[in-house]
Design a protein around this motif. Sequence first.
Motif, PDB file in Angstrom:
ATOM      1  N   PRO A 115     -38.627 -54.279  58.289  1.00 26.80           N
ATOM      2  CA  PRO A 115     -39.568 -55.399  57.220  1.00 26.80           C
ATOM      3  C   PRO A 115     -39.349 -54.460  55.776  1.00 26.80           C
ATOM      4  O   PRO A 115     -39.053 -52.922  55.988  1.00 26.80           O
ATOM      5  CB  PRO A 115     -41.693 -54.942  57.434  1.00 26.80           C
ATOM      6  CG  PRO A 115     -41.077 -54.219  58.818  1.00 26.80           C
ATOM      7  CD  PRO A 115     -40.358 -53.735  58.708  1.00 26.80           C
ATOM      8  N   LYS A 116     -39.563 -55.583  55.014  1.00 33.46           N
ATOM      9  CA  LYS A 116     -39.410 -54.641  53.515  1.00 33.46           C
ATOM     10  C   LYS A 116     -40.119 -53.505  53.167  1.00 33.46           C
ATOM     11  O   LYS A 116     -39.662 -52.967  52.048  1.00 33.46           O
ATOM     12  CB  LYS A 116     -38.869 -55.917  52.792  1.00 33.46           C
ATOM     13  CG  LYS A 116     -37.170 -56.189  52.259  1.00 33.46           C
ATOM     14  CD  LYS A 116     -37.436 -57.215  51.769  1.00 33.46           C
ATOM     15  CE  LYS A 116     -35.691 -57.511  50.923  1.00 33.46           C
ATOM     16  NZ  LYS A 116     -34.648 -58.494  50.278  1.00 33.46           N
ATOM     17  N   SER A 117     -41.304 -53.839  53.477  1.00 31.42           N
ATOM     18  CA  SER A 117     -42.753 -53.493  53.442  1.00 31.42           C
ATOM     19  C   SER A 117     -42.348 -51.948  54.135  1.00 31.42           C
ATOM     20  O   SER A 117     -43.670 -51.162  53.310  1.00 31.42           O
ATOM     21  CB  SER A 117     -43.885 -54.157  54.144  1.00 31.42           C
ATOM     22  OG  SER A 117     -43.484 -54.085  55.053  1.00 31.42           O
ATOM     23  N   HIS A 118     -41.203 -51.694  54.348  1.00 36.50           N
ATOM     24  CA  HIS A 118     -41.453 -50.159  55.237  1.00 36.50           C
ATOM     25  C   HIS A 118     -41.276 -48.989  54.199  1.00 36.50           C
ATOM     26  O   HIS A 118     -40.245 -49.352  53.432  1.00 36.50           O
ATOM     27  CB  HIS A 118     -40.317 -49.928  55.768  1.00 36.50           C
ATOM     28  CG  HIS A 118     -40.346 -48.414  57.054  1.00 36.50           C
ATOM     29  ND1 HIS A 118     -40.175 -47.330  56.244  1.00 36.50           N
ATOM     30  CD2 HIS A 118     -40.450 -48.821  58.687  1.00 36.50           C
ATOM     31  CE1 HIS A 118     -40.303 -46.787  56.934  1.00 36.50           C
ATOM     32  NE2 HIS A 118     -40.054 -47.396  58.584  1.00 36.50           N
ATOM     33  N   PRO A 119     -41.781 -48.193  54.224  1.00 39.89           N
ATOM     34  CA  PRO A 119     -41.405 -47.572  52.553  1.00 39.89           C
ATOM     35  C   PRO A 119     -40.459 -46.592  52.331  1.00 39.89           C
ATOM     36  O   PRO A 119     -40.356 -45.985  51.835  1.00 39.89           O
ATOM     37  CB  PRO A 119     -43.196 -46.127  53.520  1.00 39.89           C
ATOM     38  CG  PRO A 119     -43.635 -46.235  54.635  1.00 39.89           C
ATOM     39  CD  PRO A 119     -43.277 -47.913  55.017  1.00 39.89           C
ATOM     40  N   ARG A 120     -39.694 -46.501  53.805  1.00 42.01           N
ATOM     41  CA  ARG A 120     -38.479 -45.816  53.892  1.00 42.01           C
ATOM     42  C   ARG A 120     -37.370 -47.085  54.005  1.00 42.01           C
ATOM     43  O   ARG A 120     -36.730 -46.497  54.474  1.00 42.01           O
ATOM     44  CB  ARG A 120     -38.203 -45.117  54.940  1.00 42.01           C
ATOM     45  CG  ARG A 120     -39.521 -44.012  54.686  1.00 42.01           C
ATOM     46  CD  ARG A 120     -39.003 -42.091  54.503  1.00 42.01           C
ATOM     47  NE  ARG A 120     -37.662 -42.224  54.414  1.00 42.01           N
ATOM     48  CZ  ARG A 120     -37.008 -41.759  53.108  1.00 42.01           C
ATOM     49  NH1 ARG A 120     -37.810 -41.394  51.803  1.00 42.01           N
ATOM     50  NH2 ARG A 120     -35.909 -41.330  53.060  1.00 42.01           N
ATOM     51  N   LEU A 132     -33.351 -46.446  54.949  1.00 47.97           N
ATOM     52  CA  LEU A 132     -32.936 -47.087  56.722  1.00 47.97           C
ATOM     53  C   LEU A 132     -32.082 -48.007  56.285  1.00 47.97           C
ATOM     54  O   LEU A 132     -30.999 -48.130  57.210  1.00 47.97           O
ATOM     55  CB  LEU A 132     -34.342 -48.096  57.244  1.00 47.97           C
ATOM     56  CG  LEU A 132     -35.094 -46.465  57.237  1.00 47.97           C
ATOM     57  CD1 LEU A 132     -36.282 -47.772  57.637  1.00 47.97           C
ATOM     58  CD2 LEU A 132     -34.625 -45.640  58.424  1.00 47.97           C
ATOM     59  N   MET A 133     -32.070 -48.963  55.204  1.00 47.72           N
ATOM     60  CA  MET A 133     -30.980 -49.588  55.083  1.00 47.72           C
ATOM     61  C   MET A 133     -29.526 -48.806  54.809  1.00 47.72           C
ATOM     62  O   MET A 133     -28.060 -49.778  55.287  1.00 47.72           O
ATOM     63  CB  MET A 133     -30.753 -50.690  54.047  1.00 47.72           C
ATOM     64  CG  MET A 133     -31.836 -51.773  54.209  1.00 47.72           C
ATOM     65  SD  MET A 133     -31.470 -52.852  56.041  1.00 47.72           S
ATOM     66  CE  MET A 133     -32.607 -52.052  56.784  1.00 47.72           C
ATOM     67  N   VAL A 134     -29.384 -48.259  54.127  1.00 44.91           N
ATOM     68  CA  VAL A 134     -28.044 -47.356  53.825  1.00 44.91           C
ATOM     69  C   VAL A 134     -28.044 -46.621  55.667  1.00 44.91           C
ATOM     70  O   VAL A 134     -26.381 -46.848  55.861  1.00 44.91           O
ATOM     71  CB  VAL A 134     -28.307 -45.634  53.104  1.00 44.91           C
ATOM     72  CG1 VAL A 134     -27.330 -44.781  53.255  1.00 44.91           C
ATOM     73  CG2 VAL A 134     -28.932 -46.185  51.846  1.00 44.91           C
ATOM     74  N   ARG A 135     -28.669 -45.895  56.083  1.00 42.33           N
ATOM     75  CA  ARG A 135     -28.365 -45.461  57.584  1.00 42.33           C
ATOM     76  C   ARG A 135     -27.371 -46.725  58.506  1.00 42.33           C
ATOM     77  O   ARG A 135     -26.862 -46.732  58.750  1.00 42.33           O
ATOM     78  CB  ARG A 135     -30.053 -45.016  58.477  1.00 42.33           C
ATOM     79  CG  ARG A 135     -30.406 -43.669  57.991  1.00 42.33           C
ATOM     80  CD  ARG A 135     -31.356 -43.431  59.142  1.00 42.33           C
ATOM     81  NE  ARG A 135     -31.205 -41.795  59.067  1.00 42.33           N
ATOM     82  CZ  ARG A 135     -32.166 -41.490  59.561  1.00 42.33           C
ATOM     83  NH1 ARG A 135     -33.347 -42.138  60.635  1.00 42.33           N
ATOM     84  NH2 ARG A 135     -32.821 -40.688  58.842  1.00 42.33           N
ATOM     85  N   GLU A 136     -28.444 -48.228  58.512  1.00 46.61           N
ATOM     86  CA  GLU A 136     -27.360 -49.388  59.230  1.00 46.61           C
ATOM     87  C   GLU A 136     -26.410 -49.686  58.751  1.00 46.61           C
ATOM     88  O   GLU A 136     -25.028 -49.542  59.562  1.00 46.61           O
ATOM     89  CB  GLU A 136     -28.595 -50.494  58.360  1.00 46.61           C
ATOM     90  CG  GLU A 136     -29.774 -50.967  58.987  1.00 46.61           C
ATOM     91  CD  GLU A 136     -29.421 -49.509  60.419  1.00 46.61           C
ATOM     92  OE1 GLU A 136     -28.768 -50.039  62.002  1.00 46.61           O
ATOM     93  OE2 GLU A 136     -29.935 -48.750  61.626  1.00 46.61           O
ATOM     94  N   LYS A 137     -26.152 -49.113  57.080  1.00 50.83           N
ATOM     95  CA  LYS A 137     -24.631 -49.636  56.853  1.00 50.83           C
ATOM     96  C   LYS A 137     -23.717 -48.290  57.918  1.00 50.83           C
ATOM     97  O   LYS A 137     -22.740 -48.415  58.128  1.00 50.83           O
ATOM     98  CB  LYS A 137     -24.853 -48.980  55.543  1.00 50.83           C
ATOM     99  CG  LYS A 137     -24.941 -50.368  54.798  1.00 50.83           C
ATOM    100  CD  LYS A 137     -24.321 -49.777  52.596  1.00 50.83           C
ATOM    101  CE  LYS A 137     -24.580 -51.272  52.268  1.00 50.83           C
ATOM    102  NZ  LYS A 137     -24.364 -50.995  50.575  1.00 50.83           N
ATOM    103  N   LEU A 138     -23.842 -46.830  57.408  1.00 48.82           N
ATOM    104  CA  LEU A 138     -23.239 -46.229  58.418  1.00 48.82           C
ATOM    105  C   LEU A 138     -22.875 -46.096  59.762  1.00 48.82           C
ATOM    106  O   LEU A 138     -22.153 -46.515  60.353  1.00 48.82           O
ATOM    107  CB  LEU A 138     -24.016 -44.251  58.404  1.00 48.82           C
ATOM    108  CG  LEU A 138     -23.151 -43.873  56.777  1.00 48.82           C
ATOM    109  CD1 LEU A 138     -24.431 -43.048  56.725  1.00 48.82           C
ATOM    110  CD2 LEU A 138     -21.819 -43.418  57.207  1.00 48.82           C
ATOM    111  N   VAL A 139     -23.843 -46.985  60.395  1.00 50.97           N
ATOM    112  CA  VAL A 139     -24.255 -47.312  62.018  1.00 50.97           C
ATOM    113  C   VAL A 139     -23.021 -48.205  61.970  1.00 50.97           C
ATOM    114  O   VAL A 139     -22.615 -48.145  63.199  1.00 50.97           O
ATOM    115  CB  VAL A 139     -25.705 -47.527  62.779  1.00 50.97           C
ATOM    116  CG1 VAL A 139     -25.653 -47.739  63.830  1.00 50.97           C
ATOM    117  CG2 VAL A 139     -26.370 -46.017  62.468  1.00 50.97           C
ATOM    118  N   SER A 140     -23.734 -49.563  60.713  1.00 50.58           N
ATOM    119  CA  SER A 140     -22.728 -50.976  61.539  1.00 50.58           C
ATOM    120  C   SER A 140     -20.443 -50.523  61.132  1.00 50.58           C
ATOM    121  O   SER A 140     -19.805 -50.618  61.622  1.00 50.58           O
ATOM    122  CB  SER A 140     -23.171 -51.705  60.860  1.00 50.58           C
ATOM    123  OG  SER A 140     -21.664 -52.000  59.641  1.00 50.58           O
TER     124      SER A 140
END
Length: 260
Positions: free
Chosen positions: A7-12, A16-24
Amino acid sequence: MVMVVVPKSHPRYESLMVREKLVSGFRSGAVACEGLIAQGRGEAFDYILGERTHDAALGAVEAGACLLLLAKKPVISVNGNVAALVARDIVRLSGLLSCPVEVNLFYRTREREEAVRRILVDAGASLVLGIGDDASERIPGLEHERGRVSASGIFCADVVFVGLEDGDRIEALRAMGKRVVTVDLSPFSRSAVASDVTIVDNIVRCFPLLCSEVERLKKCSRAELSRIAEGFDNEKNTARMFLAMKDGLSLAACGGDLDG
Ligand code: PTJ
């Protein structure tokens, strides 16, 4: 495959989205599994820096932009992590400088070359060097796959942008008489020490800034660009980043909240 919605409300959330770019990028075959480890190392340094761009990094961005604008034959070297994180900005920078983009991988396979090229082409790149037989020149003294480069790209370039890699290629590029601009969150790395200009910052934050600086400084005379580039001292600037890290640690030790 477990898919978790953050969720966007997550403090990190951002991190975490940057991590998702790498995982993808990893799932598409572009990012090496070692690239995920490299990101973790970068995150640790970024945390100490308070996950923000410091003044010294801004100074390096300006000097790097000048070097790239002064170059007769600049080139942007791209590995799996860089493609996964900032492909659109790479295409923007290559347009601003009218320079080629070249795939250069440590863990080079034909499949990974193609996967990185796909990301760059999807981001708008029209010409991507360093694929297959195009990477048939060699950087003297480098026996591993990073030593394979394109005759019309890195091999004949006078200024090379290199992001997120170990320093031995940068040392070898310098030995060939080239100038190097790098991004690396670790001021300890050989890349940081060996480059002409080291931007100690997260590539997702500083690459858009680098593009904007190139755009802004394009209007300056060569004399003005040279004055800025030659006035930049990489060793001193990197030392300022060590001090920024010391300040970050002191703040944490005094109960400051680095999570911001
Ligand atoms: O795609 P390949 O095959 O060319 O391989 C790429 C990796 C990254 C695996 C390869 O170049 C490698 O092993 O690099 P190193 O030696 O781990 O160095 C990567 C450096 O980038 C480290 O000093 C990290 O701190 C730094 N780094 C990692 N993520 C970031 C970063 N610096 C800035 N922004 C980041 N997001």
